[in-house]
Enzyme design. Structure first.
Site, mmCIF file in Angstrom:
data_model
loop_
_atom_site.group_PDB
_atom_site.id
_atom_site.type_symbol
_atom_site.label_atom_id
_atom_site.label_comp_id
_atom_site.label_asym_id
_atom_site.label_seq_id
_atom_site.Cartn_x
_atom_site.Cartn_y
_atom_site.Cartn_z
ATOM 1 N N CYS A 211 -4.101 2.052 -7.791
ATOM 2 C CA CYS A 211 -4.999 3.203 -7.764
ATOM 3 C C CYS A 211 -6.290 2.983 -8.538
ATOM 4 C CB CYS A 211 -4.276 4.434 -8.315
ATOM 5 S SG CYS A 211 -2.803 4.900 -7.377
ATOM 6 N N HIS A 290 -6.862 -4.926 -18.393
ATOM 7 C CA HIS A 290 -5.649 -5.334 -17.672
ATOM 8 C C HIS A 290 -4.536 -5.585 -18.691
ATOM 9 C CE1 HIS A 290 -3.066 -7.014 -14.666
ATOM 10 N NE2 HIS A 290 -4.023 -7.140 -13.770
ATOM 11 N N HIS A 374 -19.294 15.059 -17.925
ATOM 12 C CA HIS A 374 -18.255 15.291 -16.920
ATOM 13 C C HIS A 374 -17.238 14.155 -16.969
ATOM 14 C CE1 HIS A 374 -21.006 18.293 -15.246
ATOM 15 N NE2 HIS A 374 -21.943 17.369 -15.294
ATOM 16 N N HIS A 378 -8.369 9.918 -12.895
ATOM 17 C CA HIS A 378 -7.541 9.677 -11.706
ATOM 18 C C HIS A 378 -6.452 10.728 -11.565
ATOM 19 C CE1 HIS A 378 -4.919 7.985 -8.765
ATOM 20 N NE2 HIS A 378 -4.009 7.589 -9.644
ATOM 21 N N HIS A 407 -4.491 19.356 -6.877
ATOM 22 C CA HIS A 407 -3.977 20.543 -6.195
ATOM 23 C C HIS A 407 -4.380 20.567 -4.719
ATOM 24 C CE1 HIS A 407 -3.991 24.823 -4.928
ATOM 25 N NE2 HIS A 407 -2.960 24.931 -5.752
ATOM 26 N N ASN A 411 -2.507 13.062 -4.686
ATOM 27 C CA ASN A 411 -2.896 11.751 -5.198
ATOM 28 C C ASN A 411 -3.380 10.911 -4.019
ATOM 29 O OD1 ASN A 411 -3.105 9.161 -6.211
ATOM 30 N ND2 ASN A 411 -1.140 9.173 -7.261
#
Length: 479
Positions: A211, A290, A374, A378, A407, A411
């Site tokens: 992702c 990572h 802002h 994720h 919502h 995902n």
């Protein structure tokens, strides 16, 4: 007598003026003579040191050319688009549970587990699933997976090309990322064929990167834009649901079924100077972390087969802990780049105090709200958003875009941070000079960050994915 006196006075004045002018002429002539002598001496010295002078000029010229050739070129985000599936693909909870029951693949315990996950997930009733999963029984296949990929990718690209009036043949760089679906020919080849992109395009297809792959793709495009002048880069991010639905009963592998939904984002980047005036954002920083060297981290999001041989993605109970560790490692690099000096000083002071005087002292947590206007975290799940909100000490409004995206769209994997930015734009909250922090999290385990600065008072583009529902948001999410 009066007339004669006036004449004498006039003669005196003219005589004084004549003397003054004569003096000025003498001074100018003498100064010029001295200057000419100095210039002559300087020229003689230059003649004697011509080699040194030429070497110095060549060095200065070479340094100037080297600076202009090697300085990082600014990368502008001209526009982006997110795909909104048609309404007939919506998957409300009742329909989801009814279809899960009718397939006959799940036992009662698994059905009850999925129902509880849905109720606590933070997802709403209007998320989308691909067409094949609306069939009873579902009919996943390579052809259906290709159909889903074409639907979301082409749908998003069509919106982008329409909004920007971009000729597809002007694209010099194409990066497509999809973690779990990697057919041959690749998805990037599919895009090249659909829009008849030019034959010398720099095309890349990223797979298996989870992702957080969107930021990795942006990083790759950014690096190539530093080499190739006056061109455009398009980054496509999606995930394929059709071939990656889990039909077993292992609890940790059922969670993705309840969270992942259809979605796709496309981003248009440019290194053209003229695009600075029409671009929405400028890329300021990109930091990748990572944690794959740690065994717990690499196994917390893991594709595998269960005891019955059915393939799925397993999410471990250590996920939130791993997320927190990856985030801390990422902000150690990002913090000094974005935080005010006052926050950096407080962090350094408490660190020294902890090392030298009080080992039990808690380290100072910088206030990132002073650096960013802002936040786009994720939308991996309710627990992930909660963990980052806690670790970064954010306010509820700071994570509003993330919660509302989860919502409304669920995902959507690597594209979720762009649905969140689209939400912020749809709410007309992005003003010139505002900075936005996109935080992407993905298997491996990776935490990647991008920082953008708004170049104008950003208005939502046409066909914003929130057009049909932004007036209903934010909504209250039950605990």
């Amino acid at each position: 007598m009066e007339v004669a006196g006036a004449g004498e006075k006039g003669v005196e004045i003219h005589f004084f003026t004549l003397c003054l002018i004569s003096l000025m002429v003498v001074v100018v002539v003498e100064f010029s003579r001295l200057c000419l002598q100095d210039i002559s001496q300087l020229w003689l010295q230059l003649q004697y040191n011509m080699v040194s002078v030429m070497a110095c000029l060549v060095f200065l010229l070479f340094s100037a050319i080297l600076y202009f050739m090697t300085r990082p070129r600014p990368v502008y985000l001209v526009d982006f688009a997110c795909y909104r599936p048609p309404s007939h693909l919506k998957a409300p909870f009742d329909k989801f549970m009814k279809h899960s029951r009718l397939t006959g693949d799940f036992d009662d315990s698994s059905l009850d587990f999925q129902r509880k996950i849905l109720e606590r997930s933070g997802l709403g009733e209007e998320t989308y699933l691909p067409k094949t999963l609306h069939h009873i029984p579902p009919r996943p296949s390579m052809a259906a997976a290709r159909e889903e990929a074409e639907q979301v990718i082409f749908g998003a690209l069509d919106v982008l090309f329409k909004n920007t009036n971009l000729n597809p043949k002007d694209i010099g760089i194409l990066v497509v990322n999809c973690s779990l679906f990697n057919p041959t020919p690749s998805l990037s080849a599919m895009v090249v064929n659909k829009y008849k992109l030019r034959c010398n395009i720099k095309s890349f297809n990223l797979g298996g990167m989870g992702c957080s792959a969107e930021v990795i793709a942006i990083d790759l495009a950014k690096d190539i834009l530093q080499i190739h002048r006056n061109t455009y880069a398009v980054v496509v991010s999606t995930e394929n649901i059709t071939q990656n639905w889990y039909f077993g009963n292992k609890k940790s592998m059922l969670i993705p079924n309840c969270l992942f939904r259809m979605g796709c984002s496309v981003v248009l980047l440019s290194n053209k100077f003229n695009d600075r005036w029409r671009a929405k954002y400028k890329l300021l920083h990109l930091v990748r972390t990572h944690r794959g060297a740690d065994d717990t981290a690499i196994h917390c999001v893991y594709q595998e087969q269960d005891a019955a041989g059915k393939t799925g993605v397993s999410l471990s109970k250590d996920l939130t802990v791993v997320v927190g560790g990856a985030l801390k490692a990422n902000i150690k690099t990002l913090g000094p780049l974005v935080l005010p000096i006052s926050e950096q000083f407080l962090y350094f002071f408490t660190l020294v105090t902890k090392k030298l005087f009080n080992p039990k002292a808690k380290p100072y947590r910088p206030d990132f709200k002073l650096a960013f206007n802002h936040f786009c975290i994720h939308a991996g799940g309710r627990g992930v958003i909660d963990e980052l909100e806690k670790n970064l000490q954010l306010l509820p409004e700071s994570v509003e875009a993330s919660r509302m995206t989860l919502h409304r769209f669920g995902n959507t994997s690597s594209s979720s941070i762009w649905y969140e930015l689209a939400y912020t734009e749809a709410k007309l909250r992005m003003q010139k000079g505002h900075r936005v922090w996109q935080i992407a999290l993905g298997g491996g385990f990776k935490c990647n960050s991008t920082v953008w600065e708004a170049l104008t008072h950003v208005k939502p583009s046409l066909n914003n994915p929130w057009d049909d529902c932004i007036h209903n948001y934010p909504v209250q999410i039950l605990p």
